[in-house]
Scaffold this motif. Structure first.
Motif, PDB file in Angstrom:
ATOM      1  N   UNK A  35      77.451  15.779  80.099  1.00  0.00           N
ATOM      2  CA  UNK A  35      76.096  16.239  80.421  1.00  0.00           C
ATOM      3  C   UNK A  35      76.080  17.692  80.909  1.00  0.00           C
ATOM      4  N   UNK A  36      77.154  18.123  81.555  1.00  0.00           N
ATOM      5  CA  UNK A  36      77.214  19.502  82.029  1.00  0.00           C
ATOM      6  C   UNK A  36      77.377  20.475  80.862  1.00  0.00           C
ATOM      7  N   UNK A  37      78.238  20.144  79.916  1.00  0.00           N
ATOM      8  CA  UNK A  37      78.410  20.989  78.736  1.00  0.00           C
ATOM      9  C   UNK A  37      77.125  21.034  77.906  1.00  0.00           C
ATOM     10  N   UNK A  38      76.458  19.886  77.784  1.00  0.00           N
ATOM     11  CA  UNK A  38      75.200  19.852  77.025  1.00  0.00           C
ATOM     12  C   UNK A  38      74.131  20.705  77.692  1.00  0.00           C
ATOM     13  N   UNK A  39      74.074  20.658  79.038  1.00  0.00           N
ATOM     14  CA  UNK A  39      73.073  21.442  79.760  1.00  0.00           C
ATOM     15  C   UNK A  39      73.324  22.934  79.570  1.00  0.00           C
ATOM     16  N   UNK A  40      74.607  23.337  79.584  1.00  0.00           N
ATOM     17  CA  UNK A  40      74.937  24.742  79.367  1.00  0.00           C
ATOM     18  C   UNK A  40      74.522  25.180  77.966  1.00  0.00           C
ATOM     19  N   UNK A  41      74.823  24.371  76.954  1.00  0.00           N
ATOM     20  CA  UNK A  41      74.485  24.747  75.581  1.00  0.00           C
ATOM     21  C   UNK A  41      72.975  24.822  75.377  1.00  0.00           C
ATOM     22  N   UNK A  42      72.247  23.867  75.963  1.00  0.00           N
ATOM     23  CA  UNK A  42      70.786  23.912  75.843  1.00  0.00           C
ATOM     24  C   UNK A  42      70.217  25.179  76.481  1.00  0.00           C
ATOM     25  N   UNK A  43      70.772  25.547  77.646  1.00  0.00           N
ATOM     26  CA  UNK A  43      70.335  26.760  78.342  1.00  0.00           C
ATOM     27  C   UNK A  43      70.643  27.998  77.497  1.00  0.00           C
ATOM     28  N   UNK A  44      71.874  28.063  76.935  1.00  0.00           N
ATOM     29  CA  UNK A  44      72.256  29.212  76.123  1.00  0.00           C
ATOM     30  C   UNK A  44      71.435  29.286  74.842  1.00  0.00           C
ATOM     31  N   UNK A  45      71.116  28.135  74.269  1.00  0.00           N
ATOM     32  CA  UNK A  45      70.258  28.111  73.083  1.00  0.00           C
ATOM     33  C   UNK A  45      68.881  28.707  73.395  1.00  0.00           C
ATOM     34  N   UNK A  46      68.349  28.338  74.561  1.00  0.00           N
ATOM     35  CA  UNK A  46      67.008  28.782  74.924  1.00  0.00           C
ATOM     36  C   UNK A  46      66.950  30.294  75.154  1.00  0.00           C
ATOM     37  N   UNK A  47      67.928  30.832  75.902  1.00  0.00           N
ATOM     38  CA  UNK A  47      67.863  32.257  76.244  1.00  0.00           C
ATOM     39  C   UNK A  47      68.336  33.161  75.110  1.00  0.00           C
ATOM     40  N   UNK A  48      68.911  32.581  74.044  1.00  0.00           N
ATOM     41  CA  UNK A  48      69.357  33.414  72.920  1.00  0.00           C
ATOM     42  C   UNK A  48      68.579  33.103  71.650  1.00  0.00           C
ATOM     43  N   UNK A  49      67.383  32.524  71.825  1.00  0.00           N
ATOM     44  CA  UNK A  49      66.517  32.234  70.685  1.00  0.00           C
ATOM     45  C   UNK A  49      65.367  33.220  70.681  1.00  0.00           C
ATOM     46  N   UNK A  50      65.041  33.734  69.509  1.00  0.00           N
ATOM     47  CA  UNK A  50      63.958  34.706  69.401  1.00  0.00           C
ATOM     48  C   UNK A  50      62.611  33.996  69.441  1.00  0.00           C
ATOM     49  N   UNK A  51      61.633  34.603  70.132  1.00  0.00           N
ATOM     50  CA  UNK A  51      60.285  34.045  70.227  1.00  0.00           C
ATOM     51  C   UNK A  51      60.264  32.682  70.884  1.00  0.00           C
ATOM     52  N   UNK A  52      60.954  32.547  72.029  1.00  0.00           N
ATOM     53  CA  UNK A  52      61.186  31.237  72.621  1.00  0.00           C
ATOM     54  C   UNK A  52      60.027  30.704  73.452  1.00  0.00           C
ATOM     55  N   UNK A  53      59.131  31.582  73.941  1.00  0.00           N
ATOM     56  CA  UNK A  53      58.134  31.103  74.896  1.00  0.00           C
ATOM     57  C   UNK A  53      56.954  32.057  74.994  1.00  0.00           C
ATOM     58  N   UNK A  54      55.919  31.580  75.642  1.00  0.00           N
ATOM     59  CA  UNK A  54      54.746  32.393  75.954  1.00  0.00           C
ATOM     60  C   UNK A  54      54.955  33.004  77.327  1.00  0.00           C
ATOM     61  N   UNK A  55      54.902  34.324  77.416  1.00  0.00           N
ATOM     62  CA  UNK A  55      55.176  35.006  78.685  1.00  0.00           C
ATOM     63  C   UNK A  55      54.180  34.600  79.772  1.00  0.00           C
ATOM     64  N   UNK A  56      52.937  34.304  79.408  1.00  0.00           N
ATOM     65  CA  UNK A  56      51.913  34.001  80.394  1.00  0.00           C
ATOM     66  C   UNK A  56      52.062  32.605  80.977  1.00  0.00           C
ATOM     67  N   UNK A  57      52.994  31.824  80.458  1.00  0.00           N
ATOM     68  CA  UNK A  57      53.148  30.454  80.961  1.00  0.00           C
ATOM     69  C   UNK A  57      53.877  30.403  82.290  1.00  0.00           C
ATOM     70  N   UNK A  58      54.481  31.519  82.706  1.00  0.00           N
ATOM     71  CA  UNK A  58      55.232  31.528  83.963  1.00  0.00           C
ATOM     72  C   UNK A  58      54.279  31.857  85.104  1.00  0.00           C
ATOM     73  N   UNK A  59      54.030  30.900  85.980  1.00  0.00           N
ATOM     74  CA  UNK A  59      53.087  31.101  87.069  1.00  0.00           C
ATOM     75  C   UNK A  59      53.765  31.211  88.431  1.00  0.00           C
TER      76      UNK A  59
END
Length: 835
Positions: free
Chosen positions: A533-557
């Protein structure tokens, strides 16, 4: 600030001291380290960086011994003159501590006018009189929180002494005196037309001097405090001549013999001081354009930015201004993508990708520091604060366990901390700054394309930065990333070291993680985390921060803490509720605001609001939405006779007057408040630099309180807080580096010529350069040298013009300015002009 050693022992039975170190611009404290208890060789290991907002003569470091019952005592100091800072630039140096006494602690300057004139008496006899006009002083030190200065003017000689005194000026360290004092230099009977003085008095008059002493009027029983003095011999005056000039105040020589410097110990410092003259933007266009197109040059090793990295002694030297310049012009992602792709192509083993101190790794490090600072604040700061405050025992090395500690309990405490930090990091992907994610996407794609057979390289290319060079160092040294104000205490530092090691290993995704630890107790502890589960969590995190167009900037409140600290303010509630309606009201029976009108409050700024409370952690007394900040400007000292003041202007002419603890802190607050409010639609264009008191504005004398401002607001700043960068200043810094390393540029030109005509083994002196295309590299080098030469000529002309126009004794260059005297000597060697 590194460490001190061999401090004198405390006279009591303990003999140990609780010491801290301060950084001072002249006499003004701008930074203070942690207190190291019970040590005569305290280690600080703290970095302090600031933009210097004013002129100064000395950069000083004081070592204090904390005293619980009395005022802290000064052990000694290191004072470096401004003109000597370059001698110690960017290298560790041990300095002997010097004694400190009141007579030597001097700063400030005085403006005098002297006139020696002939006076004809009623009997027709001529005598000489000296008129001394004390106009004003600037930059006097503040003693024990106040400065009530006055001056004494003394005509002194071997057989006479006559003193006169100005009025005391209350609550200002920039007093305006404008008082004239007359002294009779020669008696009427002693005048002789052959000389200025009677032949019998010449020797005595030549030994006479006019002395101006500045004092702080004190109510203490020890008497008034000495602020500085000036001694001028009369023999330099000429008959009927007027001399008006500014002078630096000097310390008083009281003849006391001090102890040997060795008796006080020494202090290890590493001072980095840069001072650049920045021209207007058009001067830098050729060099700046050459740098900014570096990402488009094929191959990138032939670009101006890459060449800078090749010739600098340290890659970090080149990375800092390059990253700031490219960030300012929005070209950082294509530039880093280009140099990273070139480095990946040169890498043979996927396990060593981005592991060296290359230009690529240094540029990415610097980008993460600039763009990711607030990401660290919102991600790690709450847990780091808790670790620093709670002090749970987390030592898991059996050899280092303290009496009464339980190994299993300590492991559980450490496991909980690691688990919480790991969870916070791996769930923070949505908050990762866009520029970092775009760079990580580029790294991932380059690595995956280069090593297609290694499925993990797309992760390790990113984790080598985000975990190994960003989160792990921030946990290990939180003070260097502005997560804590000081270096943690030894126990907390040990806890953070263990957490950092574990997080670094979790993020590395290596096959055999236990083998990464040299210590058996760390390998045993890591067994807690040997789950998929720790390795999976790291890979999911790395996938998210190295993906283009990953999120809407205004969603962070979630609000991000930008700055907090104690300041003084004066407020008056008008409507009696918590709507935070401010106005300034003169206290009954007072002509101006006094110290009693200003209250210490804990201020807190996020990207949503500006609040203050009575003490840290209390419920806010008031909250000002960022969109209600219309301007943030300095407040002139004359308003309240108080230094380091600024004003936060809100709608409906509501103003919050705030006093910072020193000039650096005031600048920091003004800068960051201005940045966060820069995009407000109703920002003011003009303001009043002084307060509205006694029925009129002190600055423009207008009587209506709704009169529009009389002074333009300071220039706009970028809305993005992290990227407040002066592109021209960074280009000037790059020019300075190219100019410094000009011999290497010329050597690189030779290497290009050698490679073009000779395809055999490289000469050893050329092998250090990366030259993929000699012809393109040579073309770029030629343009760089031409651009640097042009700027060098502009600087030389600027210095010549400045040399012609500058007057020694002016307000900018008072008599006694050693740095200007050095400058004069240098210019005299290359110029025929006299001053």
């Amino acid at each position: 600030m590194g460490e001190a050693k061999n401090l004198p022992t405390y006279p009591g039975p303990n003999k140990m001291r609780d010491c801290y170190c301060t950084v001072n611009l002249d006499q003004e404290e701008v930074f203070r380290t942690k207190i190291v208890e019970k040590s005569l060789c305290p280690f600080y290991g703290e970095d302090f960086y600031c933009e210097i907002p004013r002129t100064f003569r000395h950069l000083s470091f004081y070592i204090f011994d904390r005293d619980v019952f009395r005022r802290d005592s000064i052990i000694g100091k290191v004072a470096i003159q401004k003109e000597d800072l370059q001698k110690y630039h960017n290298r560790d140096t041990w300095f002997q501590l010097q004694h400190v006494d009141a007579d030597s602690e001097v700063q400030g300057k005085v403006h005098l006018e002297l006139r020696l004139s002939e006076v004809i008496t009623d009997t027709g006899v001529v005598c000489h009189k000296l008129a001394t006009r004390v106009l004003e002083c600037q930059g006097l030190p503040i003693v024990n929180g106040q400065c009530d200065p006055y001056a004494t003017v003394t005509l002194a000689g071997p057989s006479r002494s006559e003193a006169k005194k100005t009025k005391v000026k209350k609550k200002t360290n920039n007093p305006h005196f404008d008082e004239v004092f007359y002294f009779e230099v020669t008696r009427p009977s002693s005048y002789n037309k052959k000389s200025h003085f009677d032949i019998e008095d010449v020797d005595e008059v030549d030994k006479m001097e006019i002395r101006v002493d500045l004092w702080n009027a004190s109510n203490l029983k020890f008497g008034d405090e000495f602020l500085g003095e000036l001694r001028l011999p009369l023999k330099f005056l000429r008959q009927s001549s007027s001399y008006e000039a500014w002078y630096f105040l000097q310390p008083r020589d009281n003849g006391n013999k001090s102890l040997k410097p060795d008796d006080l110990g020494s202090l290890r410092l590493n001072v980095v001081y840069t001072e650049d003259h920045v021209f207007s933007s058009d001067y830098y266009s050729p060099l700046r354009d050459l740098l900014l197109k570096s990402a488009d040059v094929e191959p990138v090793s032939a670009s101006a930015a890459h060449i800078l990295g090749e010739v600098c002694r340290e890659k970090q030297e080149a990375a800092i201004p390059l990253v700031r310049l490219f960030l300012h012009y929005g070209r950082i992602v294509p530039f880093i993508s280009a140099i990273a792709n070139a480095e990946v192509k040169r890498t043979q083993d996927p396990n060593t990708i981005f592991r060296g101190n290359s230009l690529t790794s240094k540029c990415i490090d610097e980008t993460m520091k600039l763009a990711g600072m607030h990401y660290l604040q919102v991600t790690l700061k709450p847990i780091i604060d808790e670790i620093c405050q709670v002090h749970k025992p987390c030592e898991i090395d059996p050899v280092k366990l303290k009496d009464g500690e339980n190994l299993e309990n300590n492991r559980e405490n450490l496991r909980q901390y690691v688990d919480r930090i790991f969870t916070v990091i791996t769930k923070s992907g949505v908050s990762c700054p866009t520029v970092m994610c775009d760079i990580f996407f580029s790294l991932r794609e380059s690595a995956a394309k280069r090593f297609q057979g290694d499925l993990d390289v797309r992760y390790t290319a990113v984790s080598s930065f985000i975990f190994l060079r960003f989160f792990a160092p921030a946990i290990l040294s939180p003070n260097l990333f502005q997560l804590t104000p000081h270096h943690p205490d030894p126990q907390t530092s040990r806890t953070l070291t263990l957490i950092s090691k574990t997080i670094q290993t979790l993020g590395s995704l290596s096959k055999s993680k236990s083998a990464n630890f040299k210590e058996s107790y760390m390998a045993t502890f890591y067994d807690y985390f040997n789950e998929q589960k720790y390795a999976d969590a790291v890979k999911n995190f790395l996938d998210l921060i190295s993906s283009s167009g990953r999120r809407d900037h205004k969603s962070i409140e979630q609000p991000i803490l930008l700055k907090e600290g104690t300041l003084k303010l004066t407020v008056k509630k008008v409507d009696g509720n918590s709507s935070c309606r401010f106005m300034i009201k003169r206290a009954q029976g007072r002509k101006r605001f006094g110290m009693k009108n200003f209250k210490k409050r804990w201020f807190r700024l996020t990207n949503h609001e500006f609040t203050y409370q009575k003490s840290k952690g209390d419920h806010p007394l008031c909250s000002i939405p960022i969109e209600n900040i219309l301007a943030v400007e300095r407040l002139e000292e004359e308003s309240f006779k108080m230094k380091n003041m600024f004003q936060v202007i809100q709608p409906e002419r509501r103003v919050l007057y705030i006093q910072a603890n020193n000039c650096v802190e005031a600048k920091d607050w003004i800068d960051i408040l201005t940045k966060v409010s820069q995009c407000n639609k109703k920002r003011l264009t003009v303001y009043h630099p002084s307060a509205y008191l006694n029925g009129h504005w002190l600055c423009c004398k207008a009587t209506a309180d709704n009169t529009p401002g009389c002074t333009p607001c300071t220039g706009g700043l970028p809305a993005n807080i992290q990227l407040d960068i002066d592109g021209d200043r960074e280009t000037e810094r790059i020019y300075s580096l190219f100019n410094l390393y000009m011999p290497k540029l010329e050597k690189m030109q030779e290497a290009c010529g050698s490679k073009s005509v000779y395809d055999g083994p490289e000469e050893e002196e050329y092998s250090t350069f990366i030259i993929d295309d000699p012809k393109e590299t040579y073309k770029t080098l030629k343009l760089i040298i031409e651009g640097v030469g042009t700027l060098e000529q502009e600087h030389a002309q600027y210095k010549r013009d400045k040399f012609k126009k500058t007057k020694y004794g002016s307000q900018e260059h008072p008599i006694g300015d050693k740095s200007f005297q050095t400058y004069i000597r240098q210019q005299s060697e290359i110029s025929a002009h006299s001053i």
